[in-house]
Structures are given as structure tokens and as C-alpha cells.
Design a protein around this motif. Structure first.
Motif, mmCIF file in Angstrom:
data_model
loop_
_atom_site.group_PDB
_atom_site.id
_atom_site.type_symbol
_atom_site.label_atom_id
_atom_site.label_comp_id
_atom_site.label_asym_id
_atom_site.label_seq_id
_atom_site.Cartn_x
_atom_site.Cartn_y
_atom_site.Cartn_z
ATOM 1 N N ASN A 200 0.833 -1.193 0.000
ATOM 2 C CA ASN A 200 0.000 0.000 0.000
ATOM 3 C C ASN A 200 0.876 1.255 0.000
ATOM 4 O O ASN A 200 1.704 1.440 0.897
ATOM 5 C CB ASN A 200 -0.899 -0.022 1.245
ATOM 6 C CG ASN A 200 -1.813 1.174 1.341
ATOM 7 O OD1 ASN A 200 -2.039 1.891 0.374
ATOM 8 N ND2 ASN A 200 -2.352 1.396 2.535
ATOM 9 N N ARG A 201 0.683 2.142 -0.973
ATOM 10 C CA ARG A 201 1.531 3.323 -1.091
ATOM 11 C C ARG A 201 0.877 4.611 -0.598
ATOM 12 O O ARG A 201 1.407 5.698 -0.830
ATOM 13 C CB ARG A 201 1.966 3.502 -2.556
ATOM 14 C CG ARG A 201 2.863 2.392 -3.048
ATOM 15 C CD ARG A 201 3.514 2.749 -4.366
ATOM 16 N NE ARG A 201 4.357 1.679 -4.839
ATOM 17 C CZ ARG A 201 5.231 1.797 -5.843
ATOM 18 N NH1 ARG A 201 5.352 2.950 -6.481
ATOM 19 N NH2 ARG A 201 5.960 0.775 -6.208
ATOM 20 N N TRP A 202 -0.255 4.493 0.078
ATOM 21 C CA TRP A 202 -0.928 5.692 0.577
ATOM 22 C C TRP A 202 -0.037 6.401 1.586
ATOM 23 O O TRP A 202 0.576 5.744 2.439
ATOM 24 C CB TRP A 202 -2.253 5.292 1.233
ATOM 25 C CG TRP A 202 -3.128 6.449 1.594
ATOM 26 C CD1 TRP A 202 -4.143 6.965 0.867
ATOM 27 C CD2 TRP A 202 -3.058 7.239 2.795
ATOM 28 N NE1 TRP A 202 -4.716 8.030 1.520
ATOM 29 C CE2 TRP A 202 -4.062 8.223 2.711
ATOM 30 C CE3 TRP A 202 -2.242 7.233 3.926
ATOM 31 C CZ2 TRP A 202 -4.270 9.168 3.702
ATOM 32 C CZ3 TRP A 202 -2.445 8.175 4.918
ATOM 33 C CH2 TRP A 202 -3.449 9.127 4.801
ATOM 34 N N PRO A 203 0.043 7.753 1.600
ATOM 35 C CA PRO A 203 -0.682 8.675 0.731
ATOM 36 C C PRO A 203 0.101 9.114 -0.505
ATOM 37 O O PRO A 203 -0.474 9.484 -1.517
ATOM 38 C CB PRO A 203 -0.898 9.876 1.650
ATOM 39 C CG PRO A 203 0.329 9.881 2.515
ATOM 40 C CD PRO A 203 0.681 8.439 2.736
ATOM 41 N N GLU A 204 1.439 9.100 -0.391
ATOM 42 C CA GLU A 204 2.247 9.589 -1.504
ATOM 43 C C GLU A 204 2.993 8.460 -2.193
ATOM 44 O O GLU A 204 2.780 8.191 -3.367
ATOM 45 C CB GLU A 204 3.222 10.667 -1.011
ATOM 46 C CG GLU A 204 2.517 11.922 -0.501
ATOM 47 C CD GLU A 204 3.483 12.940 0.072
ATOM 48 O OE1 GLU A 204 4.718 12.705 0.006
ATOM 49 O OE2 GLU A 204 2.999 13.962 0.601
ATOM 50 N N ASN A 205 3.846 7.767 -1.418
ATOM 51 C CA ASN A 205 4.587 6.641 -1.990
ATOM 52 C C ASN A 205 5.242 5.855 -0.858
ATOM 53 O O ASN A 205 6.422 5.555 -0.900
ATOM 54 C CB ASN A 205 5.643 7.136 -2.975
ATOM 55 C CG ASN A 205 6.172 6.018 -3.851
ATOM 56 O OD1 ASN A 205 5.523 4.988 -4.028
ATOM 57 N ND2 ASN A 205 7.354 6.196 -4.398
ATOM 58 N N GLU A 206 4.443 5.523 0.184
ATOM 59 C CA GLU A 206 4.981 4.890 1.383
ATOM 60 C C GLU A 206 4.516 3.449 1.491
ATOM 61 O O GLU A 206 3.368 3.184 1.833
ATOM 62 C CB GLU A 206 4.545 5.669 2.637
ATOM 63 C CG GLU A 206 5.320 6.953 2.851
ATOM 64 C CD GLU A 206 4.994 8.028 1.831
ATOM 65 O OE1 GLU A 206 5.934 8.549 1.198
ATOM 66 O OE2 GLU A 206 3.813 8.334 1.657
ATOM 67 N N SER A 207 5.394 2.529 1.151
ATOM 68 C CA SER A 207 5.130 1.105 1.307
ATOM 69 C C SER A 207 6.399 0.469 1.841
ATOM 70 O O SER A 207 7.388 1.161 2.118
ATOM 71 C CB SER A 207 4.731 0.471 -0.031
ATOM 72 O OG SER A 207 5.882 0.301 -0.855
ATOM 73 N N LEU A 208 6.404 -0.846 1.979
ATOM 74 C CA LEU A 208 7.638 -1.519 2.386
ATOM 75 C C LEU A 208 8.655 -1.569 1.254
ATOM 76 O O LEU A 208 9.748 -2.108 1.434
ATOM 77 C CB LEU A 208 7.332 -2.943 2.875
ATOM 78 C CG LEU A 208 6.629 -3.083 4.221
ATOM 79 C CD1 LEU A 208 6.562 -4.546 4.649
ATOM 80 C CD2 LEU A 208 7.299 -2.253 5.312
ATOM 81 N N TYR A 209 8.322 -0.992 0.101
ATOM 82 C CA TYR A 209 9.184 -1.094 -1.081
ATOM 83 C C TYR A 209 9.772 0.231 -1.536
ATOM 84 O O TYR A 209 10.469 0.281 -2.539
ATOM 85 C CB TYR A 209 8.393 -1.709 -2.240
ATOM 86 C CG TYR A 209 8.161 -3.173 -2.045
ATOM 87 C CD1 TYR A 209 9.012 -4.126 -2.581
ATOM 88 C CD2 TYR A 209 7.107 -3.608 -1.245
ATOM 89 C CE1 TYR A 209 8.817 -5.473 -2.344
ATOM 90 C CE2 TYR A 209 6.906 -4.948 -1.007
ATOM 91 C CZ TYR A 209 7.763 -5.883 -1.561
ATOM 92 O OH TYR A 209 7.574 -7.208 -1.319
ATOM 93 N N THR A 210 9.492 1.310 -0.823
ATOM 94 C CA THR A 210 9.856 2.619 -1.349
ATOM 95 C C THR A 210 10.951 3.307 -0.540
ATOM 96 O O THR A 210 11.182 4.496 -0.702
ATOM 97 C CB THR A 210 8.613 3.520 -1.406
ATOM 98 O OG1 THR A 210 7.970 3.545 -0.121
ATOM 99 C CG2 THR A 210 7.625 3.000 -2.438
ATOM 100 N N ASP A 211 11.646 2.553 0.333
ATOM 101 C CA ASP A 211 12.798 3.099 1.021
ATOM 102 C C ASP A 211 13.913 3.333 -0.010
ATOM 103 O O ASP A 211 14.191 2.455 -0.830
ATOM 104 C CB ASP A 211 13.275 2.129 2.104
ATOM 105 C CG ASP A 211 14.334 2.731 3.010
ATOM 106 O OD1 ASP A 211 15.469 2.945 2.535
ATOM 107 O OD2 ASP A 211 14.031 2.978 4.192
ATOM 108 N N PRO A 212 14.566 4.504 0.012
ATOM 109 C CA PRO A 212 15.600 4.771 -0.999
ATOM 110 C C PRO A 212 16.814 3.865 -0.896
ATOM 111 O O PRO A 212 17.587 3.751 -1.855
ATOM 112 C CB PRO A 212 15.976 6.240 -0.730
ATOM 113 C CG PRO A 212 15.511 6.532 0.652
ATOM 114 C CD PRO A 212 14.313 5.666 0.876
ATOM 115 N N ARG A 213 16.997 3.175 0.237
ATOM 116 C CA ARG A 213 18.162 2.288 0.377
ATOM 117 C C ARG A 213 18.051 1.059 -0.521
ATOM 118 O O ARG A 213 19.016 0.647 -1.164
ATOM 119 C CB ARG A 213 18.309 1.839 1.826
ATOM 120 C CG ARG A 213 18.638 2.933 2.823
ATOM 121 C CD ARG A 213 18.621 2.363 4.234
ATOM 122 N NE ARG A 213 17.291 1.883 4.594
ATOM 123 C CZ ARG A 213 17.045 1.057 5.616
ATOM 124 N NH1 ARG A 213 18.042 0.586 6.350
ATOM 125 N NH2 ARG A 213 15.808 0.687 5.897
ATOM 126 N N ALA A 214 16.864 0.425 -0.522
ATOM 127 C CA ALA A 214 16.655 -0.804 -1.297
ATOM 128 C C ALA A 214 15.183 -1.155 -1.248
ATOM 129 O O ALA A 214 14.471 -0.806 -0.301
ATOM 130 C CB ALA A 214 17.478 -1.965 -0.729
#
Length: 505
Positions: A200-214
Motif C-alpha cells: 500500500n503506497r498511501w498517501p504519496e509513496n509509502e510502502s515496504l518497497y519505497t525506502d531509498p536504500r533498497a
């Protein structure tokens, strides 16, 4: 229940939060066996649950801030209360229609209640916290006490704005929750809602996959205290807004099981933190995309298999990441998930191939093959045909399938491979090639093995399995990696019947 029964509040009362309590209804004990409950329920009139008008915030947005909401719990039992939180921007009056998902003579849902009207308010978007967490603390719109005659099932709430003028548009989205129970039943349908929330990327782009590290970084958290945005993988499906991943991967199984009249009860991932939840049924089904598990879930399912539970993994990429449940900021238990590590060791070539997206993980969890029979392998993604290798196995009785016969496009978009061939009873019943991106070769394996008490564990090795069972109203057939399933197939239906019939002995 008649719509008029739920529209009793005055406009003045609608200005604040409402409490919904249905009329008392006689029902059998919550722990009593009711083998005809689903058949009786599906004889009742159905109603269309689908969205008609939905407006994302923008072409690349995952949310619809015009109306959105979430629930205070993943699952709830009859007699317990559920808070519903809704935001409208701009402020607008709205109503909530609650549907139970099923067959209902092919309509696909039953309208259980209409709540409201409510005077909406614009609720705040939480700041980005530690571990990239977005966690809402919204004011409750209403509190629902689950009536005794609401059967276990997956429930969608359709949120609809109510324009003051006929010429003004209305807008809609969903929220979702599960009604569970304690009754003994033949089949336990475990929703994969941990994975819904992980992506789930609500509200902007926050999921377990959107950390800039990996993409698979440890120490990233998500909260169930936020709306679900639209579905974000392999398929642009704005009409899924607020429903998690249920409508795409899980609803076809729900629709088919209830059409066939199976004695099924439903639960969320979190319910299997209680081992008693698994002891009341003969067969558990994991469906769709069941990637994210707390270690306690793993331990309880492993023990349940040892105790005689049959498990059908009609799913893939299962039990892949260790994600412990923790309380939210208000102390409510099991409302956050945090990626800690992975289940099982990666091969060196897998670490090398995915060095930019995996870990680093200091340790790993137990091998998922112990409860599945196979594991997620590199490449993760791909598509292919599901090809029979054991036509004389009871699994294929009545299908007419011969050695090498295939069900086209049934494997995808993720799968399992590397079966545990050291397990004496394990058999590979289907296997073949998959192609990730149309170019990278992978190999899947569907397996079955015996448990210690004449039980069994089946691994279908595909997220797409339910696509071969039914295509309910509003359903969209997926397409990914230049491959697609073909929809309902009598062979998939017969294999599933064979599994369930054997599991009910």
C-alpha cells in the motif's frame, strides 16, 4: 436488512460520529458447527458492490482524497465493535454501504447495511515518521457493533459522497475488513492482508518497497491505520481503490467457494497469531499473494500441519519476508508491520543478482519449504503454462490431463521453485519454465507432500490460481511479464474440488 432501517438518523445527528447497532437477531452459538451456513447465506438477495465513479488525485497518484477511509481492526467478530474513519476533501456529506462478498446467485455481494448520511471532514495526512511510517490518528466517523447474524466473510464498505445538487458529481472508494468467528468449519480462508498493506503506497509513496536504500530494506514499517490506495502492481486498477488486493487475487476464490456451497469461514493474517484459529478447521487456504508473515504465524501453521491440518497454498511468493506485528502509537496491538529479514537463506547467485534490492539481512528466518514444499526463487517474476507431470496422481482425477498437458498462462506473476526433494513424501505434480520480462528464464514447481496424520500440503506455485476458478462481477483478468491467465478453467476447478474433498475426509 432494509436500507430504510439504517437511515433513521436526522441531519442534526449526522453532524457527529454515529454508533451503528443492528437489531438483535437470533443465531446459533458462535462456536457451534453450522455446515449449511454459507449455502443459507448465499440464498439471500445479492446487490452490486462495484464503484461507479472514482477520482484519483492525479494520473500518478495512489489515493483518492475526495473520499477515503480505513477501519480500526483488520478483523472483528460478532458482538465486537469496529470504528470507521473517513475523510473527504473538500468537505462533503457521504454514506457508507457495507457489503459481504460472496456468490449470491452470481451478483457477487449482499448489502448488509447503509450508514449515514454523515457530514464529512478533511482529516490530516500524517507526517512521515521513523522507519518511513505513515500512521493516521483520525477522528472516528462511526462505530459499528457487528450483528450476530453477519456471517464470517470479507466485507467491503462503499463510501459515496452525496452531492447537494443533482448536477454535481458524486465520488466513491472502498474500505475493507474481515468478519471472523470461532466456529468449527471445513475450510479456513486466510486473507493475505499483510501483503495488501506491505504494498500500500498511501498517501504519496509509502510502502515496504519505497525506502531509498533498497526495495527490500530491513527496518521499514507500514501501518494498518491508513486507507488503502489503489492496487499498484502489474495492473492499473483504479476501481480497486481502498480494497487492498482482495478483488484481484482473492475474490475469485471466495466467489467460487460460496457458489459451490463449501463450509468456509474467513480470517486475516493476524488471526493466526492465535493457534486456536487453525485448530477449528480441516483445511486452511492461503490465497493470492501471501508474502509477509510474523514468525508466530509460521510456527503455528507448522505445528498445525504436524497436528493434522491440510494446507492449500493457492498462492505464491508465500512466507517470504519476516514482518513482526507491533502496536500502533496508541498501543493498539498488531497494527504495524516491520520488515525484519527474509525466510530461508538466499543462494549466492541470488544475493549477487539482487544485491541492489535485497537486505542486507543480518540473519534469516526458517526455511519456508518446511510448510510449503518449495520457495520463492530468482527470478521472482514471470509467466508460463501450468504443466502436468503426475497425471495418475489423485489430484488430477476427472481432469482428463495427461503427461505434459498444460493450462495456459496459469503460472504468474510470481511462483515457487526449488522443491524440497529431501522430503520423502514430496511429489512434483506440475513444473515448467517461466519467463521474467519475456527474456529471463525461471523454473516453477507445484508440489504436494504428506503430513504425519494422513493430511497433506499442496503448493499450486502461482498467484494466478484463483483466476482459473471464476471471474466474478467487476473482476479484471491480470496481465504481467508478457503473460496472462485465460480465466475460469474446468481443470483448475476440478483439481481444487479434488483437494477440498480429500481435505474433508
Amino acid at each position: 436488512m432494509d436500507r430504510r432501517d439504517f437511515l433513521k438518523t436526522s441531519t442534526a445527528a449526522a453532524l457527529g460520529a454515529q454508533v451503528f447497532t443492528a437489531p438483535a437477531a437470533h443465531s446459533a452459538s458462535a462456536s457451534a458447527r453450522q455446515p449449511d451456513l454459507i449455502k443459507t447465506e448465499n440464498a439471500k438477495p445479492g446487490a452490486s458492490y462495484q464503484l461507479t465513479r472514482m477520482r484519483p488525485d492525479g494520473a500518478k497518484s495512489f489515493r483518492s482524497s475526495v473520499i477515503e477511509g480505513y477501519c480500526s481492526r483488520q478483523s472483528v467478530k460478532a458482538g465486537e465493535t469496529l470504528e470507521i474513519f473517513v475523510s473527504t476533501a473538500p468537505v462533503a456529506r457521504f454514506q457508507i454501504e457495507l457489503f459481504r462478498m460472496g456468490y449470491y446467485d452470481g451478483v457477487g455481494a449482499r448489502l448488509m447495511a447503509t450508514l449515514g448520511p454523515f457530514e464529512g471532514k478533511t482529516q490530516p495526512v500524517p507526517a512521515l515518521g521513523e522507519q518511513r511510517l505513515r500512521e493516521c490518528t483520525w477522528e472516528a466517523t462511526t462505530t459499528v457493533t457487528i450483528p450476530a447474524d453477519w456471517p464470517s466473510g470479507v466485507y467491503l464498505g462503499r463510501l459515496s459522497t452525496l452531492p447537494a445538487q443533482a448536477e454535481e458529481p458524486f465520488w466513491q472508494s472502498y474500505l475493507i475488513f474481515i468478519v471472523t468467528d470461532d466456529r468449527p468449519a471445513d475450510v479456513l480462508f486466510q486473507c493475505s492482508d499483510n501483503t495488501w498493506q506491505a504494498y500500500n503506497r498511501w498517501p504519496e509513496n509509502e510502502s515496504l518497497y519505497t525506502d531509498p536504500r533498497a526495495a527490500h530494506a530491513p527496518g521499514v514499517s507500514v501501518s494498518f491505520d491508513r486507507p488503502y490506495g489503489k492496487y499498484v502492481q502489474i495492473l492499473d486498477h483504479p476501481l480497486s481503490m481502498g480494497s487492498g488486493e482482495f478483488l484481484l487475487w482473492e475474490y475469485p476464490l471466495c466467489y467460487w467457494l460460496e457458489k459451490e456451497g463449501y463450509d468456509v469461514t474467513y480470517c486475516s493474517n493476524v488471526d493466526n497469531l492465535d493457534p486456536a484459529n487453525l485448530k477449528r478447521c480441516k483445511t486452511m487456504i492461503s490465497i493470492g499473494h501471501d508474502e509477509y508473515w510474523d514468525l508466530r504465524q509460521y510456527d503455528h501453521v507448522k505445528q498445525a500441519i504436524a497436528d493434522g491440518l491440510n494446507v492449500l497454498w493457492l498462492s505464491a511468493n508465500d512466507v517470504y519476508m519476516v514482518t513482526p506485528f507491533t502496536p500502533n502509537g496508541q498501543g493498539q496491538p498488531n497494527r504495524r508491520l516491520t520488515r525484519e529479514t527474509c525466510f530461508g537463506e538466499f543462494r549466492e547467485e541470488e544475493k549477487e543478482a539482487y544485491a541492489k534490492v535485497l537486505g542486507p539481512f543480518e540473519k534469516t528466518g526458517p526455511d519456508e519449504r518446511d510448510i510449503i514444499g518449495a520457495r520463492t526463487i530468482v527470478p521472482f517474476n514471470g509467466g508460463g503454462d501450468w504443466t502436468c507431470t503426475k497425471p495418475d496422481h489423485w489430484l488430477f482425477a476427472g481432469t482428463g490431463m495427461k503427461q505434459g498437458d498444460s493450462i495456459p498462462g496459469l503460472v504468474g506473476w510470481e511462483f515457487h521453485g526449488e522443491p524440497d526433494l529431501q522430503r520423502p513424501s514430496l511429489e512434483v505434480v506440475a513444473e515448467g519454465n517461466v519467463w521474467a520480462g519475456g527474456t529471463r528464464l525461471g523454473r516453477y514447481a507445484a508440489t504436494i507432500f504428506e503430513g504425519p496424520k494422513k493430511n497433506f500440503v499442496f503448493n499450486a506455485s502461482t498467484i494466478f490460481w484463483s483466476q482459473g476458478l471464476s471471474s466474478p462481477p467487476g473482476h479484471m483478468i491480470p496481465w504481467s511479464h508478457f503473460s496472462r491467465p485465460h480465466g475460469p478453467d474446468e481443470r483448475v476447478q476440478r483439481i481444487t474440488r479434488n483437494l477440498l474433498e480429500r481435505g474433508l475426509r
